[in-house]
Write an enzyme that holds these catalytic residues in place. Structure first.
Site, PDB file in Angstrom:
ATOM      1  N   ASP A   1       0.859  -1.174   0.000  1.00  0.00           N
ATOM      2  CA  ASP A   1       0.000   0.000   0.000  1.00  0.00           C
ATOM      3  C   ASP A   1       0.904   1.235   0.000  1.00  0.00           C
ATOM      4  O   ASP A   1       2.111   1.142   0.269  1.00  0.00           O
ATOM      5  CB  ASP A   1      -0.870  -0.031   1.266  1.00  0.00           C
ATOM      6  CG  ASP A   1      -1.741   1.195   1.413  1.00  0.00           C
ATOM      7  OD1 ASP A   1      -2.383   1.607   0.430  1.00  0.00           O
ATOM      8  OD2 ASP A   1      -1.765   1.766   2.526  1.00  0.00           O
TER       9      ASP A   1
ATOM     10  N   ASP B   1      -0.336   5.196   0.938  1.00  0.00           N
ATOM     11  CA  ASP B   1      -0.646   6.169   1.989  1.00  0.00           C
ATOM     12  C   ASP B   1      -0.661   5.512   3.368  1.00  0.00           C
ATOM     13  O   ASP B   1      -1.402   4.558   3.615  1.00  0.00           O
ATOM     14  CB  ASP B   1      -2.000   6.831   1.727  1.00  0.00           C
ATOM     15  CG  ASP B   1      -1.970   7.725   0.491  1.00  0.00           C
ATOM     16  OD1 ASP B   1      -0.879   7.951  -0.046  1.00  0.00           O
ATOM     17  OD2 ASP B   1      -3.047   8.186   0.062  1.00  0.00           O
TER      18      ASP B   1
ATOM     19  N   ASP C   1      -1.888  -0.681   5.938  1.00  0.00           N
ATOM     20  CA  ASP C   1      -2.260  -0.114   7.240  1.00  0.00           C
ATOM     21  C   ASP C   1      -3.756   0.075   7.437  1.00  0.00           C
ATOM     22  O   ASP C   1      -4.198   0.414   8.532  1.00  0.00           O
ATOM     23  CB  ASP C   1      -1.574   1.242   7.433  1.00  0.00           C
ATOM     24  CG  ASP C   1      -2.227   2.343   6.602  1.00  0.00           C
ATOM     25  OD1 ASP C   1      -2.429   2.131   5.382  1.00  0.00           O
ATOM     26  OD2 ASP C   1      -2.550   3.402   7.173  1.00  0.00           O
TER      27      ASP C   1
END
Length: 275
Positions: A9, A11, A217
């Site tokens: 991922d 961001d 996250d």
């Protein structure tokens, strides 16, 4: 022989949640390049957003956009692809869902029932205020093709109600770090990861094993993390780390964002005897 394939991922994971910097991860990224380990970006960002970012990252591997809605494969990699893909200039394109216009149309009649704001309802200034993006990057973020992000300010119960309304139309809502994303039911970071994993596995000899590592996250990373051989949850400064169902082996990093990302990458490279 064992080969390693990384899915990440952006961001809050490879990029700092607040500053969007990837500086703490540069050394680990260089290690991946040194050992020719593909690092697949798997993000909610758009193709247009990634063009400049990939240059900054010196990223040459395939990338997955808009939460698993499409995969772009650089032609220069010369991968042996057995199924017909769309030719889009320098890339081969694999898509998994409907176009953005259809998603917007399906939710037009829901604006009076719930409290939310879609990207298509926002101005560039609105998006800058919500995300802290520069004007240039905000414009790029609005150039979506397969998904429609919503700034959801209603309750979780209301979000579930909208999910139920859209389900018969083959549309799902995935909750990310800042936005909830309208997308086709087959658009998923995990599905895209598995498709690309098979493509890489097909490039290997029969006695070669492919190990996948995924780092994320947010809630929209759960599927990807649950399907990886090595799932790594990156600690977030703004939300509770997502739980990965039936995966007691999932790691939670000590540090946040790109610093935690680098620690996890280095640890796996050492464990695999690469570093």
């Amino acid at each position: 022989m064992t080969s390693l394939l990384i899915f990440t991922d952006l961001d809050g994971t490879l990029l700092d949640h607040h500053t969007y910097s990837f500086a703490p991860a540069k050394s680990a990224m260089l290690s991946l390049k040194t050992f020719a380990i593909p690092c697949i970006i798997n993000t909610s960002k758009t193709f247009h957003e990634l063009l400049s970012l990939r240059k900054e990252l010196n990223h040459l591997d395939p990338f997955i956009v808009e939460n698993g809605s499409a995969v772009y494969i650089p032609k220069q990699l010369g991968l042996d692809i057995q199924e017909p893909l769309e030719d889009v200039g320098e890339y081969w394109l694999k898509t998994f869902g409907p176009k953005r216009k259809e998603l917007i149309h399906m939710t037009d009649d829901q604006l009076d029932q719930y409290t939310f704001q879609r990207f298509s309802d926002m101005s560039v200034d609105d998006l800058i205020r919500v995300t802290g993006l520069s004007e240039e990057n905000a414009k790029l973020a609005m150039q979506r093709q397969f998904t429609e992000p919503m700034l959801w300010t209603d309750s979780n119960q209301a979000l579930q109600s909208l999910r139920e309304h859209l389900k018969p139309f083959g549309v799902q809502i995935q909750k990310g770090g800042r936005f909830s994303h309208l997308m086709g039911e087959k658009c998923d970071k995990a599905n895209a990861m598995l498709w690309l994993t098979k493509l890489y596995q097909d490039q290997l000899l029969e006695d070669q094993e492919l190990i996948t590592m995924a780092l994320g996250d947010g809630e929209n990373d759960i599927g990807m993390l649950s399907k990886a051989d090595i799932p790594v949850v990156i600690r977030s400064p703004v939300h509770v780390p997502p739980e990965i169902p039936n995966r007691s082996d999932a790691w939670l990093t000590d540090d946040y964002g790109p610093k935690g990302w680098a620690q996890a990458i280095n640890q796996v490279l050492e464990k695999q005897g690469i570093l």
